[in-house]
Write a protein that holds these residues in place. Structure first.
Motif, PDB file in Angstrom:
ATOM      1  N   GLN A  26       0.853  -1.188   0.000  1.00  0.00           N
ATOM      2  CA  GLN A  26       0.000   0.000   0.000  1.00  0.00           C
ATOM      3  C   GLN A  26       0.893   1.243   0.000  1.00  0.00           C
ATOM      4  OE1 GLN A  26      -3.461   0.303  -0.065  1.00  0.00           O
ATOM      5  NE2 GLN A  26      -3.056   2.487  -0.273  1.00  0.00           N
ATOM      6  N   PHE A  27       0.641   2.164  -0.951  1.00  0.00           N
ATOM      7  CA  PHE A  27       1.480   3.355  -1.090  1.00  0.00           C
ATOM      8  C   PHE A  27       0.625   4.621  -1.143  1.00  0.00           C
ATOM      9  CE2 PHE A  27       3.702  -0.258  -2.819  1.00  0.00           C
ATOM     10  CZ  PHE A  27       4.995  -0.113  -2.335  1.00  0.00           C
ATOM     11  N   ASP A  28       1.269   5.734  -0.801  1.00  0.00           N
ATOM     12  CA  ASP A  28       0.592   7.024  -0.938  1.00  0.00           C
ATOM     13  C   ASP A  28       0.497   7.418  -2.411  1.00  0.00           C
ATOM     14  OD1 ASP A  28       0.300   7.605   1.905  1.00  0.00           O
ATOM     15  OD2 ASP A  28       2.472   7.891   1.911  1.00  0.00           O
ATOM     16  N   LEU A  29       1.552   7.112  -3.168  1.00  0.00           N
ATOM     17  CA  LEU A  29       1.575   7.435  -4.591  1.00  0.00           C
ATOM     18  C   LEU A  29       2.287   6.327  -5.356  1.00  0.00           C
ATOM     19  CD1 LEU A  29       1.074   9.525  -6.900  1.00  0.00           C
ATOM     20  CD2 LEU A  29       3.377  10.414  -6.425  1.00  0.00           C
ATOM     21  N   ILE A  30       1.613   5.820  -6.383  1.00  0.00           N
ATOM     22  CA  ILE A  30       2.241   4.877  -7.312  1.00  0.00           C
ATOM     23  C   ILE A  30       2.496   5.621  -8.621  1.00  0.00           C
ATOM     24  CG2 ILE A  30       1.937   2.785  -8.678  1.00  0.00           C
ATOM     25  CD1 ILE A  30       0.223   1.657  -6.439  1.00  0.00           C
TER      26      ILE A  30
ATOM     27  N   VAL B 106      -0.478  -4.052  -6.216  1.00  0.00           N
ATOM     28  CA  VAL B 106      -0.074  -2.899  -5.406  1.00  0.00           C
ATOM     29  C   VAL B 106      -1.213  -1.884  -5.423  1.00  0.00           C
ATOM     30  CG1 VAL B 106       2.404  -3.183  -5.761  1.00  0.00           C
ATOM     31  CG2 VAL B 106       1.079  -1.842  -7.391  1.00  0.00           C
ATOM     32  N   SER B 107      -1.386  -1.190  -4.316  1.00  0.00           N
ATOM     33  CA  SER B 107      -2.463  -0.206  -4.203  1.00  0.00           C
ATOM     34  C   SER B 107      -1.892   1.148  -3.827  1.00  0.00           C
ATOM     35  CB  SER B 107      -3.484  -0.646  -3.152  1.00  0.00           C
ATOM     36  OG  SER B 107      -4.131  -1.833  -3.557  1.00  0.00           O
ATOM     37  N   GLY B 108      -2.481   2.189  -4.377  1.00  0.00           N
ATOM     38  CA  GLY B 108      -2.021   3.542  -4.080  1.00  0.00           C
ATOM     39  C   GLY B 108      -3.187   4.480  -3.851  1.00  0.00           C
ATOM     40  N   THR B 109      -3.045   5.364  -2.881  1.00  0.00           N
ATOM     41  CA  THR B 109      -4.073   6.383  -2.663  1.00  0.00           C
ATOM     42  C   THR B 109      -4.238   7.206  -3.932  1.00  0.00           C
ATOM     43  OG1 THR B 109      -3.439   6.476  -0.330  1.00  0.00           O
ATOM     44  CG2 THR B 109      -4.788   8.295  -1.180  1.00  0.00           C
ATOM     45  N   SER B 110      -3.085   7.510  -4.576  1.00  0.00           N
ATOM     46  CA  SER B 110      -3.082   8.224  -5.851  1.00  0.00           C
ATOM     47  C   SER B 110      -2.162   7.504  -6.821  1.00  0.00           C
ATOM     48  CB  SER B 110      -2.624   9.666  -5.680  1.00  0.00           C
ATOM     49  OG  SER B 110      -3.511  10.390  -4.838  1.00  0.00           O
ATOM     50  N   VAL B 111      -2.428   7.672  -8.103  1.00  0.00           N
ATOM     51  CA  VAL B 111      -1.603   7.063  -9.147  1.00  0.00           C
ATOM     52  C   VAL B 111      -1.207   8.151 -10.149  1.00  0.00           C
ATOM     53  CG1 VAL B 111      -1.500   5.371 -11.012  1.00  0.00           C
ATOM     54  CG2 VAL B 111      -2.778   4.836  -8.913  1.00  0.00           C
TER      55      VAL B 111
END
Length: 468
Positions: free
Chosen positions: A3-7, A135-140
């Motif tokens: 889990q990421f803030d930005l991918i 993978v998951s991101g709050t924003s991409v």
């Protein structure tokens, strides 16, 4: 862990600048790159390779010294494709090392694999060994860049008929080259090979080229190309391209003319590299050229948490503007304030000779009905120009008669892409003709052309009339 803030998908100018900006703001960032090494198109097949090729060609051919020693002068008599490739690999290794160090220093995670959307916040990444991770991101941030447009009727073989990516891997320098496409990429490579004494022909269906550049600059550029025997077949289309038994390639134009050549470079456009992203799963749709539509101020797509920057969003498709787009997009994506970018940015064309421009062209000034005056300086008028043996090159500035402010600066010749930044600063700071008249420039320099051009305009504009 996934889990990421930005991918960030892509590690070219927009991707790397966006990733590092988000990381500096304390965010957890992942960069996904499908290439063998980080850097994207800019490092491996676009900006850096073409500019390295240009510099190597000019150095080994002795191009810059021919004003003194004649057109037959060469630093290296026999220049091979391997000579060009050797310097290219050294430059690329350095660029990759710097980028990997920047990622490590800023704790940006990066993986190699092909990414595709599962949902607006989740991507499936397929690694080289076939393993897949989610993978998951709050924003991409999509910074996937572009790839060469390859129409079906062109018989690409990677040797005699190539695109701009394949051109970097040719084994021998051709004695003759036809370039299909008179856009920036086509013109840059056409003039580089011309400097290596390859006989170059350029073909384009449009009757003009580089339409976003001031016409006076394009006319000077065209004269220089024809003066060194480059053939410009503008307003003509290559309807058929076929490989012959003797190893050559024959092109048939729409007017029936046939041209035989050792190599063809097809450089008529690029398309966004979005086809493998499974955009529908994210609620996105690319246009017919694979590009994504964004808000020009925030670079947000129609899906609120997904952003796009760089060549994939279209014009101006410059490494410099892509970097700034990526930085702004990343700031907005993680909730930071993003200032509005400066109005004027420079556009550089790394042809031989260089062209660089910033602000309004004379044609745009006329369309807007602005009363104006021009100032021109030719590089041969400067002492530095004489020292360097320059017999061509000019700097043109356009000023408003009403406000006396600089409206545009246009340069062709040696160092144009460096010199333009003086004009860019004055444009963004709303400077007037008086700046160039009253300012002191290092002597002897090519930058002195700014003072000469400023005086040229000022002599016709006259002094500011006193209001007392």
């Amino acid at each position: 862990m996934n889990q990421f803030d930005l991918i960030v998908v892509g590690s070219g100018p927009a991707g790397r600048r966006g990733a590092i900006q988000a990381a500096k703001l304390g965010k957890k960032v992942l960069v996904i790159e499908q290439g063998k090494r980080v850097g994207g198109v800019s490092v491996h097949t676009g900006t850096i390779p073409s500019k390295t090729l240009r510099e190597t060609a000019l150095n080994l051919s002795g191009w810059r010294e021919r004003g003194f020693y004649g057109r037959a002068y060469r630093v290296k008599q026999e220049i091979s494709a391997e000579d060009l490739r050797r310097r290219l690999l050294i430059t690329l290794d350095h660029e990759v090392e710097v980028l990997e160090h920047q990622f490590a220093r800023n704790r940006v995670q990066h993986i190699r694999g092909k990414a595709s959307f599962v949902s607006p916040t989740t991507l499936d990444v397929i690694m080289d060994d076939g393993e897949s991770i989610l993978v998951s991101g709050t924003s991409v941030l999509l910074a996937v860049g572009t790839k060469p447009f390859r129409p079906d009727y062109i018989p690409f073989d990677g040797k005699t008929v190539v695109d701009s990516d394949e051109l970097l891997d040719i084994e021998e320098l051709p004695r003759s080259l036809v370039v299909i496409g008179a856009g920036v990429v086509g013109i840059e490579y056409a003039t580089i090979f011309s400097a290596l004494d390859t006989q170059v022909t350029v073909i384009d269906p449009k009757s003009t080229m580089l339409d976003f550049i001031d016409r006076e600059i394009v006319e000077d550029f065209t004269y220089q190309l024809r003066d060194r025997n480059m053939k410009l077949n503008l307003g003509q289309k290559a309807e058929k391209v076929e490989r012959l038994d003797d190893g050559k390639v024959q092109l048939t134009l729409n007017n029936g003319r046939k041209i035989s050549t050792e190599m063809v470079l097809f450089a008529a456009g690029r398309i966004g590299a979005t086809d493998a992203l499974n955009l529908p799963a994210a609620g996105l749709e690319a246009d017919s050229r694979g590009r994504l539509k964004v808000n020009p101020e925030t670079f947000q797509t129609s899906v609120p948490n997904i952003y796009a920057a760089g060549d994939v969003v279209g014009f101006p498709s410059l490494a410099s503007t892509s970097m700034e787009q990526g930085r702004v997009a990343a700031r907005v994506a993680v909730g930071a304030i993003a200032k509005e970018p400066q109005k004027y940015f420079p556009y550089g064309i790394y042809a031989v000779p260089e062209i660089s421009t910033c602000g309004l062209s004379e044609e745009e000034v006329k369309e807007r009905g602005i009363p104006y005056e021009c100032g021109i300086a030719r590089f041969r008028e400067t002492s530095r120009g004489h020292i360097m043996g320059l017999d061509s090159g000019l700097l043109k500035m356009i000023f408003s008669l009403k406000t006396r402010r600089l409206l545009g600066v246009h340069i062709i010749g040696e160092g144009a892409t460096e010199l333009v930044h003086i004009g860019q600063a004055v444009l963004n700071l709303k400077g007037t003709v008086e700046y160039f008249v009253e300012n002191t420039f290092n002597y002897p320099t090519l930058a002195e052309a700014y003072k000469i051009a400023g005086l040229d305009a000022w002599n016709r504009m006259g002094e500011i009339k006193s209001t007392v």
